[in-house]
Design a protein around this motif. Structure first.
Motif, short mmCIF file in Angstrom:
data_model
loop_
_atom_site.label_atom_id
_atom_site.label_comp_id
_atom_site.label_asym_id
_atom_site.label_seq_id
_atom_site.Cartn_x
_atom_site.Cartn_y
_atom_site.Cartn_z
N GLY A 166 0.82 -1.21 0.00
CA GLY A 166 0.00 0.00 0.00
C GLY A 166 0.85 1.25 0.00
O GLY A 166 0.52 2.25 -0.64
N ASP A 167 1.95 1.24 0.75
CA ASP A 167 2.85 2.39 0.79
C ASP A 167 3.49 2.61 -0.57
O ASP A 167 3.63 3.73 -1.02
CB ASP A 167 3.94 2.19 1.85
N ASP A 168 3.90 1.52 -1.22
CA ASP A 168 4.51 1.63 -2.54
C ASP A 168 3.52 2.22 -3.54
O ASP A 168 3.90 3.04 -4.37
CB ASP A 168 4.99 0.27 -3.03
N LEU A 169 2.27 1.81 -3.47
CA LEU A 169 1.26 2.32 -4.39
C LEU A 169 1.02 3.80 -4.14
O LEU A 169 0.94 4.58 -5.09
CB LEU A 169 -0.05 1.53 -4.25
N ALA A 202 1.76 9.40 -5.91
CA ALA A 202 2.25 10.76 -5.62
C ALA A 202 3.30 11.19 -6.63
O ALA A 202 3.27 12.33 -7.14
CB ALA A 202 2.82 10.82 -4.20
N ARG A 203 4.24 10.31 -6.92
CA ARG A 203 5.28 10.64 -7.91
C ARG A 203 4.68 10.88 -9.28
O ARG A 203 5.07 11.80 -10.00
CB ARG A 203 6.32 9.52 -7.97
N VAL A 205 -2.82 17.77 -11.02
CA VAL A 205 -3.19 16.40 -11.41
C VAL A 205 -3.20 15.51 -10.18
O VAL A 205 -2.33 15.61 -9.31
CB VAL A 205 -2.17 15.81 -12.43
N GLU A 206 -4.21 14.66 -10.11
CA GLU A 206 -4.29 13.63 -9.08
C GLU A 206 -4.49 12.29 -9.78
O GLU A 206 -5.24 12.20 -10.75
CB GLU A 206 -5.42 13.91 -8.11
N VAL A 207 -3.82 11.26 -9.27
CA VAL A 207 -3.87 9.94 -9.91
C VAL A 207 -4.25 8.89 -8.87
O VAL A 207 -3.77 8.91 -7.74
CB VAL A 207 -2.49 9.56 -10.51
N ILE A 208 -5.13 7.98 -9.27
CA ILE A 208 -5.47 6.81 -8.45
C ILE A 208 -5.22 5.58 -9.31
O ILE A 208 -5.72 5.48 -10.44
CB ILE A 208 -6.95 6.83 -8.00
N LEU A 209 -4.42 4.65 -8.79
CA LEU A 209 -4.11 3.40 -9.47
C LEU A 209 -4.71 2.24 -8.68
O LEU A 209 -4.77 2.28 -7.45
CB LEU A 209 -2.60 3.19 -9.58
N GLN A 210 -5.14 1.21 -9.38
CA GLN A 210 -5.70 0.02 -8.74
C GLN A 210 -4.94 -1.21 -9.20
O GLN A 210 -4.79 -1.43 -10.40
CB GLN A 210 -7.19 -0.12 -9.10
N TYR A 211 -4.43 -1.99 -8.25
CA TYR A 211 -3.75 -3.25 -8.57
C TYR A 211 -4.78 -4.34 -8.88
O TYR A 211 -5.81 -4.42 -8.23
CB TYR A 211 -2.93 -3.77 -7.39
N SER A 212 -4.47 -5.20 -9.82
CA SER A 212 -5.22 -6.45 -9.95
C SER A 212 -4.44 -7.53 -9.22
O SER A 212 -5.01 -8.48 -8.70
CB SER A 212 -5.45 -6.82 -11.41
#
Length: 182
Positions: free
Chosen positions: A60-63, A68-69, A83-90
Motif C-alpha cells: 500500500g505504501d509503494d502504491l 504521488a510521484r 493532477v491527481e492519480v489513483i491506481l488500482q492493482y489487480s
C-alpha cells in the motif's frame, strides 16, 4: 483419367495468370493458420514445487508513493495543471521465496499414507537474515483514474493517457481521465 484431371488443373492455373503465386501463398498461409499451436504454461502463473509466493508487506505504501510521484510528474506537463492519480492493482507486487520440500511415507494398519512438507529457506548470517528471495514479481494494474485541470483539452488528455499507459502497461480503455475542478 489422371491426364484429364491434370490437364484441367493446368488450364485453370493458366487462367489465373500472374495471380497464381500470390493465391498459392495465401492458401498455404490459411493451411498454416488452421494447424493448432501448442501453448506453454506461463512460468510466473504457476510456481514450482521449490517456490512459494508471499505478498510484499508494504504494498500500500509503494502504491501511494507511485501515485504521488506520478501526480507530481504529470502536473508538470504542459497544459495539465494540477493532477491527481489513483491506481488500482489487480495483483500487487510479491516476492517468491525459496522452499525445501520433503515427503514422508509411513505405513499404518489401513495402508500407505504420504505426508508432504514445505518449508521456506531462511538465510542466517551475512548481511541479511530472513527468507531467501528467488524472484520479485512486479504488480499488475487493473485500472487508473486521472483527474487533471487541463483534461478539457484533447491533446493533454491523450498525453496523460499515454504517460500512465507506458508506466503501468494499461490500455487506453483501462484509464479514465476526468476534468479536475479548480
Amino acid at each position: 483419367m489422371k491426364d484429364h484431371w491434370s490437364e484441367g488443373l493446368r488450364r485453370q492455373l493458366g487462367r489465373l495468370g500472374k495471380f497464381k503465386y500470390p493465391l498459392l501463398v495465401l492458401l498455404l498461409g490459411m493451411v498454416l493458420l488452421a494447424i493448432p499451436g501448442r501453448s506453454e504454461p506461463d512460468a510466473e502463473a504457476v510456481p514450482s514445487d521449490a517456490e512459494a509466493a508471499a505478498p510484499v508487506p508494504a504494498a500500500g505504501d509503494d502504491l501511494a508513493q507511485l501515485e504521488a510521484r506520478l501526480s507530481t510528474l504529470l502536473s508538470q506537463m504542459e497544459g495539465a495543471g494540477r493532477v491527481e492519480v489513483i491506481l488500482q492493482y489487480s495483483a500487487g507486487p510479491r516476492k517468491v521465496y525459496q522452499t525445501d520440500s520433503s515427503q514422508e511415507v509411513s505405513t499404518d494398519a489401513e495402508g500407505k499414507r504420504t505426508v508432504a512438507q514445505m518449508e521456506t529457506v531462511i538465510s542466517s548470517g551475512g548481511d541479511a537474515d530472513g527468507p531467501v528471495t528467488v524472484q520479485t514479481i512486479e504488480p499488475s494494474f487493473r485500472g487508473a483514474v486521472i483527474a487533471a485541470e487541463g483534461a478539457g483539452d484533447a491533446a493533454v488528455k491523450l498525453d496523460l493517457v499515454n504517460a500512465v499507459s507506458s508506466l503501468t502497461g494499461l490500455g487506453a480503455d483501462d484509464i479514465t481521465v476526468i476534468k479536475l475542478v479548480s
